[in-house]
Design an enzyme around this catalytic site. Sequence first.
Site, short mmCIF file in Angstrom:
data_model
loop_
_atom_site.label_atom_id
_atom_site.label_comp_id
_atom_site.label_asym_id
_atom_site.label_seq_id
_atom_site.Cartn_x
_atom_site.Cartn_y
_atom_site.Cartn_z
N ARG A 122 -5.26 3.50 -2.74
CA ARG A 122 -5.95 2.78 -1.67
C ARG A 122 -6.20 1.33 -2.10
O ARG A 122 -7.29 0.98 -2.54
CB ARG A 122 -7.27 3.47 -1.33
N ASP A 128 -7.01 -2.58 -2.11
CA ASP A 128 -8.02 -3.35 -1.40
C ASP A 128 -7.40 -4.46 -0.57
O ASP A 128 -6.20 -4.74 -0.66
CB ASP A 128 -9.01 -3.96 -2.39
N TYR A 137 -0.02 -0.93 -12.39
CA TYR A 137 -0.42 -2.18 -11.75
C TYR A 137 0.05 -3.37 -12.57
O TYR A 137 0.13 -3.30 -13.81
CB TYR A 137 -1.93 -2.25 -11.58
N ARG A 182 -9.36 -5.43 -11.30
CA ARG A 182 -9.85 -6.79 -11.08
C ARG A 182 -11.06 -7.08 -11.97
O ARG A 182 -11.26 -8.22 -12.41
CB ARG A 182 -10.18 -6.99 -9.61
#
Length: 258
Positions: free
Chosen positions: A50, A52, A111, A202
């Site tokens: 999911r 952002d 990622y 992040r």
Amino acid sequence: MPRYALLIEYDGRPFAGWQRQAEHPSVQQAIEEALAKLESRAHTIAGAGRTDAGVHARGQVASVDMEKDWDPFRLSEALNYHLKPAPVAILDCAQVDDDWHARFSAIERRYLFRLLTRRAPATLEAGQVWRVNHALDVEAMREGAQYLLGKHDFTTFRAVMCQAQSPVKTLDVLDIVQVEGFAGPEIQFTLRARSFLHNQVRSIVGTLERVGAGAWHPERVREALEACERAACGPVCPPDGLYLTGVGYPDDPFSTRS
């Protein structure tokens, strides 16, 4: 109903994230509306991650059930036609077993974060990288990153609204390399884990940027991790530059993809 796996690429800037929302556009909504053009009914797809608002993907995966027995190539082509002009593309499609699930069958998420270091604002790369106007000490960031590898309580590095049942995660890979990108020097962070907490990547990158800038000593990353307190975290960096690059499965449904 035959089930299909979709390999998806998207620019996250126009979207409020992957997950469908009542009042804001999402990637899930764009794909489900394209599916409705092919089979006129309500569709619900399941995504592997999911992402952002503003986060991009080069290897998001979703599972979808169809009524018609579609040829996978024709299904991907039809979806790409109906997705226009949204910045979303179906890179590949494969028929999978009925019990296969994009989220629950996954064993790894990967990622990439791109950090551009130059004085001038980003223009052609705007929204695709996080630009900082100062040099960073890559070795210091690597030293700080070592404290985050392995299994830890990552409470410090997750959003307050994170809905994960446990803050304990195992970070398998956190590599930091400096490359010369088209727009200038880039520092690229590669992270791999079975799953991630909300804002974990992040939060990690924003904290390590403080180390690279000299505002934090590398060992402060360990102190922040052990504090298990959100207030101990460094700044959360913007979504610009964050990409979901891949999802791992015991049997890759796209293994024949060239």
